[in-house]
Scaffold this active site. Structure first.
Site, PDB file in Angstrom:
ATOM      1  N   HIS A   1      46.539  35.551  66.700  1.00 28.96           N
ATOM      2  CA  HIS A   1      46.052  34.607  67.713  1.00 28.96           C
ATOM      3  C   HIS A   1      45.150  35.398  68.664  1.00 28.96           C
ATOM      4  CE1 HIS A   1      49.508  31.583  66.964  1.00 28.96           C
ATOM      5  NE2 HIS A   1      48.418  31.243  66.305  1.00 28.96           N
TER       6      HIS A   1
ATOM      7  N   GLU B   1      45.678  36.802  72.339  1.00 30.44           N
ATOM      8  CA  GLU B   1      46.860  37.589  72.693  1.00 30.44           C
ATOM      9  C   GLU B   1      46.519  39.077  72.613  1.00 30.44           C
ATOM     10  OE1 GLU B   1      49.770  35.923  69.970  1.00 30.44           O
ATOM     11  OE2 GLU B   1      49.715  33.982  70.965  1.00 30.44           O
TER      12      GLU B   1
ATOM     13  N   ARG C   1      42.066  30.899  70.485  1.00 29.59           N
ATOM     14  CA  ARG C   1      43.290  31.262  69.771  1.00 29.59           C
ATOM     15  C   ARG C   1      43.105  31.246  68.251  1.00 29.59           C
ATOM     16  NH1 ARG C   1      49.110  29.440  69.755  1.00 29.59           N
ATOM     17  NH2 ARG C   1      49.418  28.229  67.882  1.00 29.59           N
TER      18      ARG C   1
ATOM     19  N   HIS D   1      53.148  38.592  68.003  1.00 29.59           N
ATOM     20  CA  HIS D   1      52.459  37.667  68.907  1.00 29.59           C
ATOM     21  C   HIS D   1      52.858  38.005  70.347  1.00 29.59           C
ATOM     22  CE1 HIS D   1      51.447  34.408  65.821  1.00 29.59           C
ATOM     23  NE2 HIS D   1      52.130  35.300  65.113  1.00 29.59           N
TER      24      HIS D   1
ATOM     25  N   TYR E   1      53.586  35.428  74.142  1.00 31.47           N
ATOM     26  CA  TYR E   1      54.044  36.028  75.308  1.00 31.47           C
ATOM     27  C   TYR E   1      55.393  35.494  75.796  1.00 31.47           C
ATOM     28  CZ  TYR E   1      52.836  31.937  78.250  1.00 31.47           C
ATOM     29  OH  TYR E   1      52.799  30.708  78.837  1.00 31.47           O
TER      30      TYR E   1
ATOM     31  N   GLU F   1      57.405  37.897  69.840  1.00 31.62           N
ATOM     32  CA  GLU F   1      56.619  37.371  70.962  1.00 31.62           C
ATOM     33  C   GLU F   1      56.764  38.422  72.053  1.00 31.62           C
ATOM     34  OE1 GLU F   1      54.926  34.521  71.757  1.00 31.62           O
ATOM     35  OE2 GLU F   1      55.125  33.536  69.816  1.00 31.62           O
TER      36      GLU F   1
END
Lengths: 93, 310
Positions: free
Chosen positions: B70, B73, B128, B197, B199, B271
């Site tokens: 993505h 990120e 993204r 990934h 967040y 994440e």
């Protein structure tokens, strides 16, 4: 270059399944050009949504009229971007 | 431009050119360990590069790591760069990592979505998706984490090309995804697959597309716990963990589910950290702490894959 002046990111906290459903309806309103960073799924998880400046009033009115709690997580996305860019230039120097 | 990887500023974000140049430097500095492999090209024709860390042997059991699928990120490629350097510099020094590399290869794709990453630096910081054109729509791009052949088209995906979670017109339609699929299936001996990934501070295992538990649920759950416990020891960062569908939300066509369904038991998705205050604009000063704590969790998973061959 796309600018994000005045755009905000809201952290929304749904307190019921009904509110989750309302947030999903909000998600479907394409003209608002919302970008859900965290999608509405369950009440235990906060929802983060990037709202372009043009849609801020509408979105906040929607949330408030439905009694959905939110707070402004990023007050001005462009300001943060400018800071990030400056930081990158600085480190490059 | 930094001329070697020791002078590289790991505490700041970098452009695609800088990262690709850094990859070349790493390969040059560690010729017996690191090889850059191009596994495909992006929609806009950029090379899709993977760093292979290998101490020899042929078709050894392997670990796959990827960051940056993505585009926005940025913390994930930044963590990837730091981690790749750590792998190279710790080999021969850290006994556990050395033992991993003496039996397994590590493949690391640091910029999994190069077109998107470039676009976040030049046009839209919040981008993204990929940058592929969708016939019949003015909206560009596919969510590459909804494009895999694992419950493709199921819950948590959008069929609207303008959506951030648009699944694409068919599974593996994105060259960024297809290149990995072809590479991993062609290799045939991957034992762990970790896609990174940001967040939400989570570590998740399959499934995302169904609430059915995998046959390895208990083992994956225990391993996830040990990884997040290790991560928390450095800065106290608290991660939640569990299957994707129970921990975050239903998501179909994801990397981690695809890995598991294709025989890679130790398939996880991270994440990375954020305080919830910055979103994807994590300040650069947090890059190194994020990478350092993530490394501890990565090591737990890689060590487990090393010690539990199957």
């Amino acid at each position: 270059q796309k600018l994000f002046v005045g755009d905000q990111v809201l952290r929304v906290t749904a307190s019921s399944e009904e509110q989750i459903t309302l947030l999903k309806e909000l998600q479907d309103l394409e003209h608002l050009k919302l970008d859900f960073w965290r999608e509405p799924v369950k009440t235990a998880l906060a929802v983060d949504v990037h709202v372009p400046f043009a849609g801020l009033q509408a979105v906040k009115a929607f949330l408030e009229s439905n009694g959905i709690q939110y707070r402004v997580m990023i007050d001005d996305v462009q300001m943060l971007l400018d800071e990030e860019k400056e930081e990158m230039f600085r480190s490059r120097d | 431009r930094d001329r070697n990887t020791n002078n590289f500023d790991y505490a700041s974000y970098h452009t695609l050119d800088e990262i690709y140049s850094w990859m070349d430097s790493l390969e040059a500095e560690y010729p017996d360990l690191v090889t850059k492999i191009q596994i495909g090209s992006s929609f806009e024709g950029r090379p899709i590069n993977v760093l292979k860390f290998s101490t020899g042997g042929s078709n050894r059991p392997a670990i796959w790591l990827d960051t940056g699928i993505h585009a926005r990120e940025w913390i994930t490629p930044a963590t990837g760069i730091w981690s790749a350097k750590k792998i190279a510099s710790d080999y021969g020094r850290d006994p556990s990592l050395t033992a991993i590399l003496n039996t397994m290869d590590i493949f690391f794709e640091i910029v999994t979505n190069p077109d998107g990453y470039y676009f976040t630096h030049t046009s839209n910081r919040m981008w993204r998706k990929t940058r592929s054109i969708n016939p019949g729509s003015s909206c560009v791009g596919v969510d590459p984490n909804r494009n895999w052949g694992a419950g493709f088209g199921g819950p948590g995906t959008s069929t609207n090309p303008c959506s951030e979670t648009y699944l694409g017109s068919f599974e593996h339609s994105e060259s960024e995804v297809k290149s990995i699929v072809d590479f991993i299936l062609g290799h045939g001996n991957f034992k762990a697959m970790i896609t990174i990934h940001s967040y939400s501070q989570m570590l998740m295992y399959p499934y995302g597309y169904t609430s059915t538990e995998t046959p390895n649920q208990q083992e994956l759950h225990t391993l996830a716990k040990s990884a997040v416990d290790a991560l928390a020891t450095l800065h106290g960062t608290k991660y939640s963990y569990g299957s994707m569908i129970t921990t975050i939300y239903p998501a179909s066509g994801t990397t981690a589910d695809w890995g598991y369904l294709n025989g890679i038991k130790y398939s996880f998705t991270f994440e990375l950290r954020d305080t919830g205050r910055y979103g994807f604009l994590l300040p650069a000063e947090q890059i190194i702490p994020t990478a350092q704590e993530t490394w501890l969790a990565l090591m737990k998973i890689m060590e487990h894959a090393r010690d539990n061959p199957y």
